[in-house]
Write a protein that holds these residues in place. Structure first.
Motif, short mmCIF file in Angstrom:
data_model
loop_
_atom_site.label_atom_id
_atom_site.label_comp_id
_atom_site.label_asym_id
_atom_site.label_seq_id
_atom_site.Cartn_x
_atom_site.Cartn_y
_atom_site.Cartn_z
N ASP A 5 -6.07 -4.38 1.97
CA ASP A 5 -5.67 -4.42 0.56
C ASP A 5 -4.59 -5.48 0.31
O ASP A 5 -3.85 -5.41 -0.65
N ASN A 25 0.83 -1.20 0.00
CA ASN A 25 0.00 0.00 0.00
C ASN A 25 0.86 1.24 0.00
O ASN A 25 1.55 1.56 0.96
N THR A 36 -9.20 -6.38 -1.40
CA THR A 36 -8.83 -5.27 -2.29
C THR A 36 -9.76 -4.10 -1.97
O THR A 36 -10.38 -3.53 -2.86
N LEU A 68 -5.87 -2.02 -7.99
CA LEU A 68 -6.50 -0.87 -7.33
C LEU A 68 -6.44 0.34 -8.26
O LEU A 68 -5.56 0.41 -9.12
#
Ligand code: PLP
Length: 477
Positions: A213, A203, A385, A250
């Motif tokens: 995520d 991230n 996600t 993403l």
């Protein structure tokens, strides 16, 4: 009918009735006046009848609909079929002139007005969904990929103007997204893509692992900066990022990317294909325009506004740049996708547009919860996600070496939309070889199925999908 005509009609039927009906007609005329003076979506959507009357009033302003018009030019807006004519409400001149797609068309005042209003309504819709810093937009009758190609050409034209004595930059730095049209549009515009490979389970915003995520694939800013330095700012046309994509990828973090672009003086174009339906994305784009460099963002009309495929909105906080884009378009263009958007935005009104946006975001956790329950039942897992607020995915590891047959079975049962990705897929797109094509990265650890909770989706569709998916998965094991 105007004041005089109403007056005369009072001699035909009771003047009370005439006066009352005149008021009704005037109320509708006020809607039209408000639209033209305020240039925003109406708070409450118009009825089909109001929209149709307004369209008829606009189309009678075009020369092809003048009574007694004599046309001796090569383009007189003649329509052979009355069916075609009614499909277009009598509009026949399209938009623009040979040198600029947003220029007024002398033969078509009504069409020109309609285009101008549509650009304003689209701007308003983008602002409502979160991109408040947008200053101008251009609705074009070409889909997203070709619109991005147009924007890249416009950047080239702009560069030539500002740097007349330096060679044209050749490269577009592109964060990998496994969707072919944008890669092809870079080629169409005459530039060379440099692929910035993504990273997994990382991230960037917090520079640490974020468990919500943990299965995500996302853009690599460190690699971007490295490439900018390697290739040299003078050779780079722009950075091309993407804000709407299928999980596990993403959306790109447009704020830090814009800051980097500003730092290096490199242009930045955002492919926001279906990002308008997501407030978070639109707010990020808006901030990126003020705190960094973001030259234009492009979105599909069909994916965001529930109209047939055919148009896109090119938007920016830089009015001059949008004018450059309009001037780059070669020739005149079709009115149809513009008309579709115009009618839709008038019909929706602010209230319904907001309601649709809200409904979508509320259905997302419901959809994910339902899929999660199925995952538990079939020993698969929902991929983490969280930062993708439109799409999500579940693993497909227990259905043999090629789970894509599950996708075919779903399609056979009238389910469209989910994509099953085999992690071993190889593909060549515009002379570039990709590993793990579909998963946006070379070595994704899972086969998976990805789906989207997109605008207009109904709870019943989700319920029905889950029942069918359960059947298909049960039969497959
Ligand atoms: C739809 C889409 C595009 C553009 O496709 P067009 O057919 O040109 O509109 C580009 N990128 C992504 C991520 C998309 O979803």
């Amino acid at each position: 009918m105007n004041e005089d005509t109403f007056k005369i009609a009072e001699g035909l039927i009771s003047s009370n009735y005439i006066r009352q009906s005149q008021q009704a007609v005037q109320t509708r005329q006020r809607l039209f006046k408000t639209l033209i003076s305020q240039r925003t979506m109406p708070e409450v959507g118009w009825s089909d009848q109001s929209i149709e009357i307004f369209l008829q009033q606009l189309s009678q302003m075009d020369t092809n609909n003048y009574i007694g018009n004599v046309g001796v030019g090569e383009r007189e807006g003649r329509i052979y079929s009355s069916m075609v004519s009614s499909r277009h409400f009598g509009f026949a001149h399209g938009i623009g002139r040979s040198g600029d797609v947003s220029e007024n068309q002398p033969k078509a005042a009504g069409s020109s007005l309609l285009l101008t209003l549509t650009n304003y309504l689209a701007l308003h819709a983008l602002k409502i969904s979160g991109a408040e810093q947008t200053k101008k937009c251009l609705v074009v009758p070409i889909a997203t990929g070709m619109s991005i190609a147009l924007v890249l050409s416009a950047l080239g034209a702009q560069h030539k103007k500002t740097h007349p004595n330096t060679p044209k930059p050749r490269f577009v730095l592109w964060f990998r997204i496994d969707q072919k049209s944008v890669l092809k549009c870079i080629q169409t515009a005459g530039y060379t893509p440099i692929v910035i490979e993504n990273v997994e389970n990382y991230n960037i915003s917090q520079n640490e692992k974020n468990s919500s995520d943990q299965d995500a694939v996302c853009s690599n800013l460190t690699l971007l900066e490295k490439k900018v330095n390697e290739i040299g700012v003078e050779n780079i046309l722009c950075v091309l990022s993407t804000t709407s994509c299928f999980a596990p990828r993403l959306p790109d973090l447009v704020i830090p990317i814009s800051k980097l672009c500003k730092k290096y003086g490199v242009a930045h174009v955002v492919n926001n294909a279906y990002g308008v339906q997501c407030e978070k994305t639109m707010k990020r784009i808006s901030s990126a325009m003020t705190c960094g460099r973001l030259d234009a963002f492009i979105q599909s009309t069909d994916k965001n506004f529930m109209v047939p495929v055919g148009g896109a909105i090119i938007a920016s906080s830089n009015v001059d740049f949008i004018n450059t884009v309009a001037g780059t378009y070669a020739g005149r263009a079709s009115m149809s996708p513009i008309l579709d958007l115009f009618v839709t935005l008038l019909s929706m009104g602010v209230k319904q547009w907001k309601a649709l946006l809200k409904e979508r975001i509320e259905l997302l956790p419901y959809f994910k919860e339902k899929i999660n329950a199925l995952c538990v039942k079939h020993q698969e897992s929902l991929l983490y996600t969280e930062s993708n607020t439109i799409s999500f995915a579940m693993t497909m590891n227990s259905f043999g070496s090629d789970p894509t047959r599950i996708g075919s079975q779903l399609f056979y049962r009238c389910v469209s939309g989910p994509r099953v990705v085999n992690k071993h897929t190889k593909k060549r797109v515009v002379d570039i070889d990709f590993q793990g094509y579909g998963s946006h990265t070379n070595n994704y650890p899972h086969h998976y199925m990805t789906m989207a909770c997109s605008i207009g989706i109904k709870r019943e569709e989700i319920d029905e999908f889950v029942v069918i998916l359960d059947k298909v998965l049960t039969k497959a094991t």
